[in-house]
Design an enzyme around this catalytic site. Structure first.
Site, PDB file in Angstrom:
ATOM      1  N   SER A   1       0.836  -1.201   0.000  1.00  0.00           N
ATOM      2  CA  SER A   1       0.000   0.000   0.000  1.00  0.00           C
ATOM      3  C   SER A   1       0.872   1.252   0.000  1.00  0.00           C
ATOM      4  O   SER A   1       1.713   1.411  -0.873  1.00  0.00           O
ATOM      5  CB  SER A   1      -0.954  -0.042   1.195  1.00  0.00           C
ATOM      6  OG  SER A   1      -2.007   0.879   1.037  1.00  0.00           O
TER       7      SER A   1
ATOM      8  N   ASP B   1      -5.758  -3.326  -2.657  1.00  0.00           N
ATOM      9  CA  ASP B   1      -4.754  -3.066  -1.628  1.00  0.00           C
ATOM     10  C   ASP B   1      -4.195  -4.359  -1.020  1.00  0.00           C
ATOM     11  O   ASP B   1      -4.941  -5.216  -0.556  1.00  0.00           O
ATOM     12  CB  ASP B   1      -5.400  -2.216  -0.525  1.00  0.00           C
ATOM     13  CG  ASP B   1      -4.376  -1.569   0.381  1.00  0.00           C
ATOM     14  OD1 ASP B   1      -3.504  -2.286   0.894  1.00  0.00           O
ATOM     15  OD2 ASP B   1      -4.457  -0.348   0.573  1.00  0.00           O
TER      16      ASP B   1
END
Length: 742
Positions: free
Chosen positions: A70, A214
């Site tokens: 991320s 993500d």
């Protein structure tokens, strides 16, 4: 003999000591333990990674491998591609995170049709089988993608992340299978985007047929991957949340983060054991979208790293630090040799290339590429837009991967109030691909004090000529100081105002194209039915006009304003010509005539928050004396003007009219705080029949007006209050306008 033997033994011992010393030194240099850096995800809290990197660089720690998830993948990917911590700090400092989160598309990237579309509706929702949907995410992430692609220009052709200046790995999640996906190869910018596609905020990214989101959902701290790459010592930076109580879970993003972190928090106990230097910045008071507090979060990273400074110093070389060199990309150039597209069902190659406005065989900047991608994104025809830049011969090939939006129908809603049309609710139904590729049908129904409608069918052929059909019905009722007969009725009745019922029913068939990639040039034919009547006349003919008209028209337009209502920069030019060839001639006064009009205006920011807008307009009638219903009519503000109605401060709606006019307007706007404006305007005009024939347009202005206003940019459009006055009139006017104009 003994002495010779002793000397010989001494020499042997000396050589052996030298060998041992050299060998020891060689081992010290060649067997330096490889250091891996793992950076967790955490949204804006990942700014702390930058602070940690600053401390590591100052201590002379050389990073051999980087792994991240991320925001950790974004910071880590930039570091791996050649940036140092200070430059990464600078990059984020100048990033507009409001635009990042909202998938900001500059107004200049939108076609004239798209500008109108975005400046009428407050809400736009997918609509299918009589069910209203919601968008898959707040943003497609194109702002991020364009930025990261530019920043990683120097490594754009590298497809094996082990060959980056620092070997790199990141993690994403296959949303269909719920499995982690390790990204070691591919287009770096695309991998970084996939790893950071936070659910609900950013759309998924498709790589090799997998739909990725993500990586924090499945592996927010990929320490094991660094061990596999060869890291012997691991420095880990963990910015993910621990479990929070009900008081801390006070917004949707915090709840969503807690849900995604449930599994990872349990796994972290084992992952910490694999970490030699574990750094846990104190960022619990910040959220995943606390981007405005970036400087504070970076400081938290530095503070956390300094708590481990003894361990860090053992790994570093303070006397010979080795920071990475900054890679300058401001002037990075792509030598565009080819553009390759995925196969599309509903949109032609000409449509795509027409939006991109990129020509092969030319050198382009990343700003050119960004503009082209923004143009595509503005159409809202694609649910996902990805691209890679590959090597081709001695240049670059743009591989554009587009996924068509399965939703072809949209329900849109708008609200508006002004003192002319009064309250209005706008309900729109937009349908794409009705009959042909690239086409769109838009239908507006406007309910309120004055019921109206707009219909627009348009086939967008990109570089080639595009075609369309428009139809609208417009009506209002108001007491006005204009009888459309040069004051004849007002004088007969001995009154200064008439209650007017005005209606306009118009149909157009047109074609248009983009000229020199900037100007819209169009032409067409128009049928119009105009009816004007009054209830003020009780006895006698209360209908002034009830005629059908036929005309041909042409126009040229350029619009680069960054905001229609409160522009800070840009230009607008508009020229229009109509020739009226036929009328059913209700009054008996019709003769063929033409109307020409034009406008030029610009906006410029003088200081940080002070902007000036300068506008000039002119128009005149050509031909024999004819009907007055298409004269230029000045007065009022805040309404959507039709035909030849023009705003004019200081005078009431539709106050003065003539067949020729010239007008200038100056507005000084100051943004007192975000999206809140105070402004002062002054306008001047000359207006009379034959104004340009008699030369009076150069004389001192006969009509002047001024206005003070306060405006707010809201979700439903601009909300404005203005007080205007004119030295020529005994009283001023207070005008209120709320919502996008329609």
């Amino acid at each position: 003999m003994a002495k010779v033997k002793t000397n010989f033994l001494f020499k042997i011992l000396l050589v052996a000591c030298c060998f041992i010393s050299v060998n020891s030194y060689s081992q010290d240099t060649t067997h330096r333990k490889k250091i891996g850096l793992v950076l967790s995800g955490g949204g804006a809290k990942g700014f702390a990674h930058i602070g940690v990197l600053k401390v590591l660089e100052k201590a002379g720690v050389k990073i051999d491998y980087i792994g991240g998830t991320s925001m950790g993948a974004v910071v880590g990917g930039l570091y791996a591609s050649g940036y140092n911590a200070t430059q990464i700090d600078s990059i984020f400092e100048y990033t507009n995170f409001d635009e990042l989160l909202q998938d900001y598309i500059p107004r200049t990237s939108k076609s004239f049709y798209e500008k109108r579309n975005d400046e009428m509706y407050a809400v736009s929702l997918p609509f299918s089988k009589f069910k209203i949907g919601v968008p898959i995410a707040l943003s497609k992430g194109m702002y991020n993608y364009n930025l990261i692609a530019k920043l990683t220009h120097n490594v754009r052709h590298i497809r094996d992340f082990n060959k980056l200046p620092i070997p790199f790995v990141c993690v994403a999640t296959d949303i269909e299978k719920g499995e982690e996906v390790i990204l070691r190869k591919g287009y770096l910018a695309q991998a970084m985007m996939a790893s950071s596609a936070f659910p609900s905020l950013f759309s998924p990214v498709e790589i090799n047929g997998k739909i990725l989101i993500d990586g924090g959902v499945t592996n927010n701290y990929p320490v094991e991957e660094l061990r596999k790459m060869g890291a012997e010592i691991i420095i880990g930076v963990d910015v993910q949340d621990d479990l929070k109580d009900r008081e801390a879970l006070n917004d949707a993003t915090r709840i969503l983060v807690q849900i995604t972190n449930l599994d990872m928090i349990n796994k972290m106990k084992e992952k910490v054991k694999l970490t030699d230097v574990y750094i846990k910045p104190n960022v619990e008071d910040y959220g995943v979208i606390s981007f405005s507090e970036g400087k504070e979060i970076i400081k938290k990273g530095e503070e956390a790293a300094l708590l481990k400074i003894d361990q860090i110093n053992e790994l570093g070389n303070q006397t010979n630090p080795n920071p990475l060199q900054f890679v300058k990309n401001e002037t990075s150039i792509l030598n565009l040799k080819k553009i390759e597209l995925t196969r599309l069902d509903n949109y032609t190659r000409a449509f795509i290339l027409g939006k991109l406005r990129l020509k092969t065989g030319k050198k382009i900047t990343y700003q050119d590429l960004k503009n082209g991608i923004n143009n595509l994104n503005a159409t809202q025809n694609f649910s996902r837009i990805n691209y890679t830049i590959d090597k081709f011969e001695d240049g670059d090939v743009l591989q554009l991967n587009l996924v068509e939006n399965n939703t072809k129908t949209f329900l849109k809603i708008g609200l508006h109030y002004d003192d002319l049309y009064k309250s209005a609710l706008l309900i729109n139904l937009t349908q794409k691909k009705i009959m042909f590729k690239n086409d769109v049908l838009s239908c507006d129904l406007i309910l309120g004090d004055n019921i109206r409608y707009n219909l627009d069918y348009y086939i967008d052929n990109g570089f080639y000529w595009s075609f369309g059909f428009k139809s609208w019905y417009n009506t209002f009722n108001r007491n006005v100081a204009n009888d459309f007969r040069d004051g004849e009725i007002l004088n007969q009745l001995g009154v200064d105002k008439l209650n007017i019922d005005f209606s306009d029913f118009t149909n157009q068939a047109y074609m248009q194209t983009v000229f020199i990639q900037k100007y819209l040039i169009g032409a067409g034919i128009e049928y119009k039915h105009l009816k004007i009547e009054t209830a003020t006349i009780e006895n006698g003919d209360s209908v002034f006009e009830d005629s059908n008209y036929f005309n041909i028209f042409g126009h040229l337009k350029y619009d680069s304003f960054d905001n229609k209502y409160f522009p800070k920069s840009g230009w607008l030019f508009y020229g229009d010509f109509k020739s009226y060839l036929y009328s059913s001639n209700y009054t008996g006064d019709f003769n063929e005539f033409s109307v020409a009009k034009g406008e030029i205006s610009f906006a410029q920011t003088l200081f940080k928050k002070l902007t000036v807008k300068v506008q000039s307009e002119a128009g005149f009638k050509i031909g024999n004396e004819s009907v007055d219903f298409f004269n230029f009519v000045l007065g009022g503000y805040g309404y959507n003007a039709i035909n030849n109605f023009k705003h004019f401060y200081g005078y009431d709606y539709l106050s003065v009219a003539a067949d020729s006019f010239i007008k200038s307007n100056f507005t000084f706007d100051y943004e007192i705080f975000k999206k809140n404006h105070i402004n002062f305007s002054a306008n001047y005009a000359n207006l009379e029949d034959g104004l340009f024939r008699n030369g009076n347009w150069l004389s001192k202005p006969k009509f002047t007006g001024y206005a003070f206003g306060y405006g707010v940019e809201s979700i439903v459009g601009p909300i404005e209050v203005k007080y205007s006055w004119s030295p020529e009139l005994p009283k001023g006017y207070l005008w209120v306008s709320a919502g996008f104009w329609f």
